[in-house]
Design a protein around this motif. Sequence first.
Motif, PDB file in Angstrom:
ATOM      1  N   THR A   1      -9.173  67.023  -4.740  1.00 29.02           N
ATOM      2  CA  THR A   1      -8.793  65.506  -4.197  1.00 29.02           C
ATOM      3  C   THR A   1      -7.319  65.378  -4.105  1.00 29.02           C
ATOM      4  O   THR A   1      -6.944  64.490  -3.496  1.00 29.02           O
ATOM      5  CB  THR A   1      -9.537  64.643  -4.960  1.00 29.02           C
ATOM      6  OG1 THR A   1      -9.378  64.672  -6.492  1.00 29.02           O
ATOM      7  CG2 THR A   1     -11.225  64.741  -4.632  1.00 29.02           C
ATOM      8  N   THR A   2      -6.782  65.810  -5.378  1.00 29.07           N
ATOM      9  CA  THR A   2      -5.144  65.343  -5.496  1.00 29.07           C
ATOM     10  C   THR A   2      -4.478  66.012  -4.562  1.00 29.07           C
ATOM     11  O   THR A   2      -3.420  65.677  -3.881  1.00 29.07           O
ATOM     12  CB  THR A   2      -4.788  65.640  -6.868  1.00 29.07           C
ATOM     13  OG1 THR A   2      -5.420  65.175  -7.893  1.00 29.07           O
ATOM     14  CG2 THR A   2      -3.282  65.192  -7.179  1.00 29.07           C
TER      15      THR A   2
ATOM     16  N   SER B   1       1.536  62.585 -11.276  1.00 29.17           N
ATOM     17  CA  SER B   1       0.936  61.508 -12.317  1.00 29.17           C
ATOM     18  C   SER B   1      -0.413  61.512 -12.473  1.00 29.17           C
ATOM     19  O   SER B   1      -0.982  61.298 -13.140  1.00 29.17           O
ATOM     20  CB  SER B   1       1.670  59.962 -11.763  1.00 29.17           C
ATOM     21  OG  SER B   1       2.954  59.895 -11.495  1.00 29.17           O
ATOM     22  N   ALA B   2      -1.169  61.679 -11.287  1.00 28.96           N
ATOM     23  CA  ALA B   2      -2.611  61.814 -11.012  1.00 28.96           C
ATOM     24  C   ALA B   2      -3.243  62.861 -12.089  1.00 28.96           C
ATOM     25  O   ALA B   2      -3.955  62.782 -12.791  1.00 28.96           O
ATOM     26  CB  ALA B   2      -3.117  61.927  -9.759  1.00 28.96           C
ATOM     27  N   VAL B   3      -2.658  64.160 -11.652  1.00 25.95           N
ATOM     28  CA  VAL B   3      -3.102  65.422 -12.666  1.00 25.95           C
ATOM     29  C   VAL B   3      -2.778  65.271 -14.156  1.00 25.95           C
ATOM     30  O   VAL B   3      -3.287  65.685 -14.755  1.00 25.95           O
ATOM     31  CB  VAL B   3      -2.518  66.694 -11.850  1.00 25.95           C
ATOM     32  CG1 VAL B   3      -3.419  66.725 -10.557  1.00 25.95           C
ATOM     33  CG2 VAL B   3      -1.088  66.660 -11.628  1.00 25.95           C
ATOM     34  N   LEU B   4      -1.461  64.661 -14.080  1.00 29.09           N
ATOM     35  CA  LEU B   4      -1.102  64.575 -15.475  1.00 29.09           C
ATOM     36  C   LEU B   4      -1.928  63.747 -16.333  1.00 29.09           C
ATOM     37  O   LEU B   4      -2.534  63.993 -17.340  1.00 29.09           O
ATOM     38  CB  LEU B   4       0.382  63.975 -15.621  1.00 29.09           C
ATOM     39  CG  LEU B   4       1.435  64.958 -15.740  1.00 29.09           C
ATOM     40  CD1 LEU B   4       2.638  64.188 -15.680  1.00 29.09           C
ATOM     41  CD2 LEU B   4       1.798  65.722 -16.984  1.00 29.09           C
TER      42      LEU B   4
ATOM     43  N   LEU C   1       0.408  76.661  -9.767  1.00 28.53           N
ATOM     44  CA  LEU C   1       0.436  77.226 -10.847  1.00 28.53           C
ATOM     45  C   LEU C   1       0.001  76.429 -12.116  1.00 28.53           C
ATOM     46  O   LEU C   1      -0.683  76.683 -13.211  1.00 28.53           O
ATOM     47  CB  LEU C   1       1.863  77.814 -11.136  1.00 28.53           C
ATOM     48  CG  LEU C   1       2.469  78.853 -10.255  1.00 28.53           C
ATOM     49  CD1 LEU C   1       3.624  79.208 -10.436  1.00 28.53           C
ATOM     50  CD2 LEU C   1       1.514  80.129 -10.912  1.00 28.53           C
ATOM     51  N   PHE C   2       0.271  75.074 -12.001  1.00 31.99           N
ATOM     52  CA  PHE C   2      -0.157  74.165 -13.010  1.00 31.99           C
ATOM     53  C   PHE C   2      -1.535  74.077 -13.114  1.00 31.99           C
ATOM     54  O   PHE C   2      -2.045  74.149 -14.188  1.00 31.99           O
ATOM     55  CB  PHE C   2       0.266  72.644 -12.563  1.00 31.99           C
ATOM     56  CG  PHE C   2       0.020  71.502 -13.767  1.00 31.99           C
ATOM     57  CD1 PHE C   2       0.214  71.728 -14.733  1.00 31.99           C
ATOM     58  CD2 PHE C   2      -0.539  70.503 -12.986  1.00 31.99           C
ATOM     59  CE1 PHE C   2      -0.098  70.683 -15.625  1.00 31.99           C
ATOM     60  CE2 PHE C   2      -1.070  69.345 -13.772  1.00 31.99           C
ATOM     61  CZ  PHE C   2      -0.663  69.450 -15.267  1.00 31.99           C
TER      62      PHE C   2
ATOM     63  N   THR D   1     -14.612  62.113 -18.629  1.00 32.28           N
ATOM     64  CA  THR D   1     -14.887  62.355 -17.202  1.00 32.28           C
ATOM     65  C   THR D   1     -14.648  61.188 -16.542  1.00 32.28           C
ATOM     66  O   THR D   1     -13.876  61.321 -15.519  1.00 32.28           O
ATOM     67  CB  THR D   1     -16.473  62.695 -17.328  1.00 32.28           C
ATOM     68  OG1 THR D   1     -16.678  63.819 -18.172  1.00 32.28           O
ATOM     69  CG2 THR D   1     -16.933  63.179 -15.645  1.00 32.28           C
ATOM     70  N   VAL D   2     -15.034  59.971 -16.845  1.00 28.21           N
ATOM     71  CA  VAL D   2     -14.752  58.733 -15.988  1.00 28.21           C
ATOM     72  C   VAL D   2     -13.387  58.667 -16.090  1.00 28.21           C
ATOM     73  O   VAL D   2     -12.829  57.964 -14.835  1.00 28.21           O
ATOM     74  CB  VAL D   2     -15.671  57.818 -16.361  1.00 28.21           C
ATOM     75  CG1 VAL D   2     -17.053  58.094 -16.158  1.00 28.21           C
ATOM     76  CG2 VAL D   2     -15.456  57.424 -17.908  1.00 28.21           C
ATOM     77  N   HIS D   3     -12.641  58.685 -17.060  1.00 26.58           N
ATOM     78  CA  HIS D   3     -11.324  58.412 -17.085  1.00 26.58           C
ATOM     79  C   HIS D   3     -10.490  59.291 -16.223  1.00 26.58           C
ATOM     80  O   HIS D   3      -9.648  58.672 -15.531  1.00 26.58           O
ATOM     81  CB  HIS D   3     -10.667  58.492 -18.648  1.00 26.58           C
ATOM     82  CG  HIS D   3      -9.342  58.207 -18.430  1.00 26.58           C
ATOM     83  ND1 HIS D   3      -8.289  59.352 -18.808  1.00 26.58           N
ATOM     84  CD2 HIS D   3      -8.523  57.143 -18.505  1.00 26.58           C
ATOM     85  CE1 HIS D   3      -7.061  59.045 -18.766  1.00 26.58           C
ATOM     86  NE2 HIS D   3      -7.077  57.547 -18.616  1.00 26.58           N
ATOM     87  N   SER D   4     -10.962  60.575 -16.055  1.00 24.18           N
ATOM     88  CA  SER D   4     -10.158  61.488 -15.114  1.00 24.18           C
ATOM     89  C   SER D   4     -10.481  60.950 -13.818  1.00 24.18           C
ATOM     90  O   SER D   4      -9.383  61.018 -12.947  1.00 24.18           O
ATOM     91  CB  SER D   4     -10.520  62.949 -15.440  1.00 24.18           C
ATOM     92  OG  SER D   4     -10.303  63.357 -16.595  1.00 24.18           O
ATOM     93  N   LEU D   5     -11.580  60.610 -13.503  1.00 20.15           N
ATOM     94  CA  LEU D   5     -11.733  60.183 -12.142  1.00 20.15           C
ATOM     95  C   LEU D   5     -11.498  58.779 -11.739  1.00 20.15           C
ATOM     96  O   LEU D   5     -10.720  59.012 -10.623  1.00 20.15           O
ATOM     97  CB  LEU D   5     -13.513  60.132 -11.813  1.00 20.15           C
ATOM     98  CG  LEU D   5     -14.363  61.325 -12.125  1.00 20.15           C
ATOM     99  CD1 LEU D   5     -15.713  60.914 -12.054  1.00 20.15           C
ATOM    100  CD2 LEU D   5     -14.062  62.247 -10.789  1.00 20.15           C
TER     101      LEU D   5
END
Length: 484
Positions: free
Chosen positions: A81-82, A246-249, A113-114, A337-341
Amino acid sequence: MSALFLILGVPLLGGMLLALVGHRSYARDINVVFSLLTFLAACVMTMQVIQDGPQFVWDKQFYIDPLNVFLVTLTAFVSLTTAIFSRPYMRIEQDHGKMTPARMRLYHSMYQLFSFTMLLGFTTNNLGIIWVAMEAATLTTVLLVSVYRTPASLEAAWKYFILCGVGIALALFGTILVYMAADKALGSEHATLLWSNLSDIKGQLDPTIMSLAFVFLLIGYGTKIGLVPLHSWLPDAHAEGPTPVSAVLSGLLLNVAMYAVLRCKVLTDGALGTQMAGQLMMGFGLLSVVVAAFCISRQKDVKRMFSYSSIEHMGLITFAFGMGGPVANFAGLLHMTVHSLVKSAIFFTVGHATQKAGTQVMSEIRGLIKVNPAVGWGLMLGVMAILGMPPFGVFASEFLILTTAMREQPWATPFLFLALGVAFASMLIRVLPMVFGESTLKPLAHPPALIPVFVHLALALALGLYIPPYLDGWYVAASRMLGG
């Protein structure tokens, strides 16, 4: 397991390919395709684990069990999604002159790669390879944070590299101590860093060595989690890097470091037979929640504010796992889970908002709901979700954590309520004018990718109302593995 080969091989191949063609206009689509293939492979592996149970792969070097299988799927999903969100976002950044062709190539190749390093860290059974994966994730993230090549981004990247480099070095020393404990228990011929083998003989591991090892591991990996006082790199990295980073971090990388700590906590608890590891985690977690909540009230940069929110929530997760027990562990996994989403969805909307305004200063971002109602409502709903408003999943996990703390750690409950209250008021009072204020902003040149925002928020809402039986089974089995 062929699915695991694809989960690791696809992003690695994608990184190599995009290192060659990442500057082309179609590279954004290639990035999405590789992320989609990785997610599909993760879904296949999930189905295999549901049907056949935990599995070893490649001479026990990789191990898929209830603790990591849902984290692998979550990581692959948010990465997809990112990547979708970054298509129009990075195109606008290129139009604004922030991204040259060379920087686009670097961004796309390092993004894949990340993803590879995070998935490697989740799936490996070897504590040494987990450390290698975290070190590789650090190096790729440094390049992603500094991709704009501004003085501020370079400073943030160096700060991230130095602080997390020190933390990773401490984690390496802790890993060496774990190997020493295994050598003492099994002898040099049979000593190993395979977590499954160490878990079988955790009661035989030297308690003195393991207690010292866990201290180094918690401080080392805690730097990557962003636990106070090891957190100072995180706000700078979020504020100066591209919003997809920032989103994936915030949504993914912090989970990998937490996962490494949890694996080590299981061994330490078995070796010591005490709550030393849990008490340390509760202390660092509670300190992080309180400090981050008050730091939120002082922020003017929107991305820095939400980075402190990530520190707060990772502190809450750390506190939950420190308490241990079936309910607290379940709540910690649900909160991961919910924090990541939710947090990734928030950064998606923040990315579009800052592009509209041309600034990250909250006082200069106004009236998003009038400029683009989807962006405005996405940000508002995301903030309500991350603040724990029912019926979003964050409310369910926080309710479980707080009620468990009232019963088992009543001394900590006032601090948790105070911190959550301060964070709620501080964030809401800043976001409301951003969404509903008066604005003269103009629409973006390219339509923003808002489908990922509402997909994430819909999933977070669904998890607050109903947890599917198979997902509930994962959480229960993983909670049982973590013990406590």
